[in-house]
Motif scaffolding. Structure first.
Motif, PDB file in Angstrom:
ATOM      1  N   HIS A  38       0.755  -1.043  -0.068  1.00 59.29           N
ATOM      2  CA  HIS A  38      -0.423   0.024   0.064  1.00 59.29           C
ATOM      3  C   HIS A  38       0.880   1.082  -0.141  1.00 59.29           C
ATOM      4  O   HIS A  38       0.486   2.364  -0.622  1.00 59.29           O
ATOM      5  N   SER A  39       1.900   0.953   0.667  1.00 59.40           N
ATOM      6  CA  SER A  39       2.802   2.294   0.770  1.00 59.40           C
ATOM      7  C   SER A  39       3.706   2.700  -0.369  1.00 59.40           C
ATOM      8  O   SER A  39       4.149   3.600  -0.462  1.00 59.40           O
ATOM      9  N   ARG A  40       4.192   1.727  -0.932  1.00 54.91           N
ATOM     10  CA  ARG A  40       4.842   1.390  -2.127  1.00 54.91           C
ATOM     11  C   ARG A  40       3.844   0.753  -3.222  1.00 54.91           C
ATOM     12  O   ARG A  40       4.813  -0.323  -3.949  1.00 54.91           O
ATOM     13  N   PRO A  41       2.800   1.067  -3.819  1.00 55.87           N
ATOM     14  CA  PRO A  41       2.401   0.662  -5.020  1.00 55.87           C
ATOM     15  C   PRO A  41       3.460  -0.155  -6.193  1.00 55.87           C
ATOM     16  O   PRO A  41       3.093  -0.767  -7.098  1.00 55.87           O
ATOM     17  N   GLU A  42       4.604   1.009  -6.343  1.00 56.97           N
ATOM     18  CA  GLU A  42       5.055   0.514  -7.734  1.00 56.97           C
ATOM     19  C   GLU A  42       6.171  -0.466  -7.558  1.00 56.97           C
ATOM     20  O   GLU A  42       6.830  -0.983  -8.629  1.00 56.97           O
ATOM     21  N   ALA A 402      22.321  -0.393   6.922  1.00 54.39           N
ATOM     22  CA  ALA A 402      21.602   0.710   6.024  1.00 54.39           C
ATOM     23  C   ALA A 402      21.195   1.461   6.522  1.00 54.39           C
ATOM     24  O   ALA A 402      19.631   0.879   6.619  1.00 54.39           O
ATOM     25  N   GLN A 403      20.527   2.522   6.591  1.00 54.84           N
ATOM     26  CA  GLN A 403      19.529   3.499   6.550  1.00 54.84           C
ATOM     27  C   GLN A 403      19.903   4.394   5.383  1.00 54.84           C
ATOM     28  O   GLN A 403      21.017   5.364   5.064  1.00 54.84           O
ATOM     29  N   PRO A 404      18.494   4.820   4.398  1.00 55.24           N
ATOM     30  CA  PRO A 404      18.566   5.305   2.775  1.00 55.24           C
ATOM     31  C   PRO A 404      18.598   6.896   3.788  1.00 55.24           C
ATOM     32  O   PRO A 404      17.379   7.147   5.097  1.00 55.24           O
ATOM     33  N   THR A 405      18.862   7.752   3.031  1.00 54.85           N
ATOM     34  CA  THR A 405      18.288   9.771   2.833  1.00 54.85           C
ATOM     35  C   THR A 405      17.543   9.934   2.581  1.00 54.85           C
ATOM     36  O   THR A 405      16.999  10.161   3.292  1.00 54.85           O
ATOM     37  N   ALA A 406      16.276   8.874   1.607  1.00 56.07           N
ATOM     38  CA  ALA A 406      15.431   8.765   1.553  1.00 56.07           C
ATOM     39  C   ALA A 406      14.945   8.851   3.145  1.00 56.07           C
ATOM     40  O   ALA A 406      14.526   7.863   3.302  1.00 56.07           O
ATOM     41  N   PRO A 407      13.326   9.456   3.139  1.00 63.58           N
ATOM     42  CA  PRO A 407      12.449   9.456   4.338  1.00 63.58           C
ATOM     43  C   PRO A 407      11.597   7.857   4.240  1.00 63.58           C
ATOM     44  O   PRO A 407      11.687   7.425   3.228  1.00 63.58           O
ATOM     45  N   PRO A 408      11.251   7.623   5.314  1.00 65.64           N
ATOM     46  CA  PRO A 408      10.272   6.311   5.327  1.00 65.64           C
ATOM     47  C   PRO A 408       8.508   6.956   4.614  1.00 65.64           C
ATOM     48  O   PRO A 408       8.111   8.361   4.173  1.00 65.64           O
ATOM     49  N   THR A 409       8.041   6.508   3.741  1.00 63.42           N
ATOM     50  CA  THR A 409       6.975   6.533   2.971  1.00 63.42           C
ATOM     51  C   THR A 409       5.507   5.356   4.192  1.00 63.42           C
ATOM     52  O   THR A 409       5.831   4.221   4.377  1.00 63.42           O
ATOM     53  N   ALA A 410       4.636   6.610   3.966  1.00 64.49           N
ATOM     54  CA  ALA A 410       3.037   6.527   4.737  1.00 64.49           C
ATOM     55  C   ALA A 410       2.341   6.580   4.240  1.00 64.49           C
ATOM     56  O   ALA A 410       2.114   7.583   3.589  1.00 64.49           O
ATOM     57  N   THR A 411       1.412   5.730   4.487  1.00 68.45           N
ATOM     58  CA  THR A 411      -0.640   5.629   3.129  1.00 68.45           C
ATOM     59  C   THR A 411      -0.770   5.659   5.077  1.00 68.45           C
ATOM     60  O   THR A 411      -0.780   4.898   5.188  1.00 68.45           O
ATOM     61  N   MET A 412      -2.662   6.800   4.495  1.00 69.14           N
ATOM     62  CA  MET A 412      -3.434   5.847   5.535  1.00 69.14           C
ATOM     63  C   MET A 412      -4.177   5.797   4.661  1.00 69.14           C
ATOM     64  O   MET A 412      -4.925   6.465   3.229  1.00 69.14           O
ATOM     65  N   SER A 481      14.415   6.670  17.618  1.00 65.02           N
ATOM     66  CA  SER A 481      13.735   7.171  16.168  1.00 65.02           C
ATOM     67  C   SER A 481      14.944   7.052  14.951  1.00 65.02           C
ATOM     68  O   SER A 481      16.123   8.035  15.552  1.00 65.02           O
ATOM     69  N   LEU A 482      14.365   6.341  13.850  1.00 65.24           N
ATOM     70  CA  LEU A 482      14.971   6.712  12.974  1.00 65.24           C
ATOM     71  C   LEU A 482      15.108   7.468  11.513  1.00 65.24           C
ATOM     72  O   LEU A 482      15.737   7.822  11.110  1.00 65.24           O
ATOM     73  N   GLY A 483      13.302   7.735  12.469  1.00 62.44           N
ATOM     74  CA  GLY A 483      13.260   8.591  10.514  1.00 62.44           C
ATOM     75  C   GLY A 483      11.460   9.123  10.959  1.00 62.44           C
ATOM     76  O   GLY A 483      11.002   8.198  11.563  1.00 62.44           O
ATOM     77  N   SER A 484      11.324   9.869  10.441  1.00 63.55           N
ATOM     78  CA  SER A 484       9.923   9.787  10.145  1.00 63.55           C
ATOM     79  C   SER A 484       9.477  10.397   8.418  1.00 63.55           C
ATOM     80  O   SER A 484      10.153  10.805   8.299  1.00 63.55           O
ATOM     81  N   THR A 485       7.878   9.885   8.673  1.00 67.66           N
ATOM     82  CA  THR A 485       7.137  10.341   8.062  1.00 67.66           C
ATOM     83  C   THR A 485       5.668  10.829   7.536  1.00 67.66           C
ATOM     84  O   THR A 485       5.194  10.416   8.675  1.00 67.66           O
ATOM     85  N   ARG A 486       5.128  11.787   7.089  1.00 65.95           N
ATOM     86  CA  ARG A 486       3.621  12.099   7.315  1.00 65.95           C
ATOM     87  C   ARG A 486       2.982  11.385   6.432  1.00 65.95           C
ATOM     88  O   ARG A 486       3.042  10.821   5.406  1.00 65.95           O
ATOM     89  N   ALA A 487       1.510  10.514   6.998  1.00 68.94           N
ATOM     90  CA  ALA A 487       0.883   9.652   6.357  1.00 68.94           C
ATOM     91  C   ALA A 487       0.021  10.764   5.718  1.00 68.94           C
ATOM     92  O   ALA A 487      -0.386  11.873   6.038  1.00 68.94           O
ATOM     93  N   VAL A 488       0.091  10.607   3.962  1.00 60.72           N
ATOM     94  CA  VAL A 488      -0.633  10.140   2.899  1.00 60.72           C
ATOM     95  C   VAL A 488      -1.953   9.797   2.958  1.00 60.72           C
ATOM     96  O   VAL A 488      -1.142   8.225   2.196  1.00 60.72           O
ATOM     97  N   PRO A 489      -2.833  10.195   2.336  1.00 59.30           N
ATOM     98  CA  PRO A 489      -4.063   9.537   1.628  1.00 59.30           C
ATOM     99  C   PRO A 489      -3.675   7.991  -0.158  1.00 59.30           C
ATOM    100  O   PRO A 489      -3.151   8.300  -0.246  1.00 59.30           O
ATOM    101  N   GLN A 490      -4.010   7.045   0.730  1.00 54.44           N
ATOM    102  CA  GLN A 490      -3.883   5.959  -0.068  1.00 54.44           C
ATOM    103  C   GLN A 490      -4.068   6.354  -1.658  1.00 54.44           C
ATOM    104  O   GLN A 490      -5.456   6.706  -1.470  1.00 54.44           O
ATOM    105  N   ASN A 491      -3.688   6.019  -2.588  1.00 48.75           N
ATOM    106  CA  ASN A 491      -3.806   6.446  -4.162  1.00 48.75           C
ATOM    107  C   ASN A 491      -4.169   5.238  -4.583  1.00 48.75           C
ATOM    108  O   ASN A 491      -3.605   5.083  -5.651  1.00 48.75           O
ATOM    109  N   ARG A 492      -5.065   4.559  -4.264  1.00 48.51           N
ATOM    110  CA  ARG A 492      -4.954   3.388  -4.999  1.00 48.51           C
ATOM    111  C   ARG A 492      -6.745   2.727  -4.862  1.00 48.51           C
ATOM    112  O   ARG A 492      -7.767   3.235  -4.169  1.00 48.51           O
TER     113      ARG A 492
END
Length: 492
Positions: A38-42, A402-412, A481-492
């Protein structure tokens, strides 16, 4: 698949499931077994089902590294990309961009762990590409290719090894005019000449260079000259170099050549040929069962033995196996120390590797055949994993943090009127142990809703939020805490 000689009888079922099967029914099943995040549909890699008890406890927290690809250039069904899998078979890192990766593995550069692979035009032996080097945040820090008079992007896919001196072993094939009359070709014919270089990663300068035709004539080839082959448009692939490694405490190099069934020891300073093991010009008497054919990945081990992945196929001359040899350079005789046989009648016509782990266990990647096996050092089969469809150049197990520079991904999403479902993932982050979900009217006014244990690449949590803003935090095993992100509406 029947298991033989393994203490893990429950692993008889397929452990890896990739698309690209030959039967239509199998294709339908395989497609249905892709991940759907859901968070990485691609990202839609194949699902992996590994019994976590299948790997020996003393291996530690090793990850499995695979770069699946199609069997042929026309195979558009198999999933192509790179995978780092945890001990349960869940993906931790996914590179899904339909570009083939070869020799995906962990190495050390400038005292730090790095992730490397080869990428480019993979139409062997006419390959053209470079080796990509990433740090532990998945940032590219180098691209390495051939040096000197050879164009940088003409490195071959077979070798990418980094040395402790900050150099890399590379192979290239160059069209070279040569006399092919000894193998039934024209006197003014053409062959693919194998070239080995050791390149300084920082400067790109070659520190070592060896040309195969200077030391290995075409009549030592075990490959037959095919109709139409031996021309400038289609040179004779007479030697097909496929691995380079250090030998004799670094004073020499070992070079494996598939099409001559031989391993060559080269002096690292002079580039002179010291000896030949195997093939038509062997300097060694080969003991019972020691002869190899179409082999890959020749390496000298700390105990003095020489190991390789012995394909023995295409055409099939025997059983594919991992092979450990005692090579006595004084008596000029090679003897089998240990064989690592397939647990069934599999035969690998190309690719493959032999990895020795710190605890002495051996990992075999079966190349063109979709299997990965782990053995004890003395040859006892411990685990055998299969993936359906495609192939994999080399398979490894490594420790990787490893830890990416890009932040986590979250959907709601909202499965019920009063419930918000949050899906969280962080592609490539290896240290995430749990997720904290917070909510509020804005990011300055958040309260914790829940903390949930990481359950795989993607973790889900149902909450009743305290506002319209939802933020997730990735936490390590100590709750940091390693990283954070804001959840966005799930687009599916």
């Amino acid at each position: 698949m029947a298991m033989k000689g393994t203490v893990f009888a429950g692993l008889a079922a397929a452990a890896l499931l990739l698309t690209g099967c030959t039967a239509d029914a199998d294709k339908d099943i395989a497609v249905a077994e892709r991940w759907d995040f859901h968070s990485r549909p691609e990202l839609a890699p194949p699902k992996v089902d590994i019994d976590s008890g299948s790997f020996p406890d003393d291996n530690g927290d090793l990850k499995t590294f695979l770069a699946p690809k199609g069997q042929t250039a026309a195979d558009d069904k198999s999933w192509v990309g790179g995978l780092i899998l945890d001990s349960t078979g869940d993906p931790m890192w996914i590179r899904d961009d339909s570009e083939q990766l070869w020799d995906l593995r962990v190495q050390e550069y400038q005292g730090k762990p790095v992730l490397t692979w080869w990428e480019g035009l993979a139409d062997t032996p006419h390959t053209a590409g470079e080796v990509v080097v990433l740090d532990d945040s998945y940032q590219e820090i180098a691209r390495v290719g051939m040096g000197g008079e050879l164009p940088k992007d003409t490195s071959d896919l077979h070798e990418t090894t980094i040395t402790a001196d900050g150099t890399m072993f590379l192979i290239s094939y160059v069209k070279t005019q040569t006399d092919l009359s000894s193998v039934g070709g024209d006197k003014d014919g053409w062959a693919w000449e194998g070239i080995v270089q050791e390149v300084d990663i920082d400067t790109g300068d070659p520190l070592f260079e060896w040309h195969s035709l200077d030391a290995v004539p075409v009549d030592q080839s075990e490959a037959a000259l095919k109709d139409g082959e031996g021309t400038k448009d289609e040179p004779f692939d007479y030697i097909h170099l496929n691995s380079v490694s250090e030998d004799d405490d670094g004073s020499a190099l070992l070079v494996s050549a598939r099409n001559t069934h031989a391993v060559y020891q080269l002096d690292r300073k002079s580039a002179e040929l010291n000896w030949v093991l195997g093939g038509k010009a062997s300097d060694f008497e080969m003991g019972d069962g020691a002869q190899f054919a179409w082999q890959h990945d020749a390496q000298r081990r700390p105990d003095g033995t020489l190991t390789m992945f012995d394909n023995h196929a295409a055409p099939r001359l025997g059983d594919t196996r991992g092979l450990r040899l005692d090579v006595d350079e004084k008596k000029k005789r090679a003897e089998v120390v240990t064989e690592y046989p397939a647990p069934d009648d599999r035969s690998s016509g190309s690719q493959g590797n032999f990895q020795e782990l710190a605890n002495g266990n051996v990992v075999l990647g079966w190349g063109s055949e979709p299997y990965v096996s782990e053995f004890s050092k003395d040859g006892k089969l411990l685990a055998d994993l299969t993936f359906i469809g495609g192939s994999n150049y080399r398979a490894y197990r490594f420790d990787w943090h490893a830890q990416p520079t890009a932040p986590p991904t979250a959907t709601m999403s909202h499965p019920q009127a009063d419930i918000t479902r949050v899906h969280m993932s962080w592609n490539g982050a290896t240290e995430v142990a749990s997720w904290r979900v917070l909510s509020g009217d804005d990011e300055e006014h958040l309260t914790e809703n829940t903390e949930v244990e990481r359950t795989g690449f993607e973790t889900a949590a149902d909450i009743r939020p305290n506002g319209s803003t939802i933020v997730v935090e990735a936490l390590d095993a100590d709750g940091k805490s390693l990283g954070s992100t804001r959840a966005v509406p799930q687009n599916r």
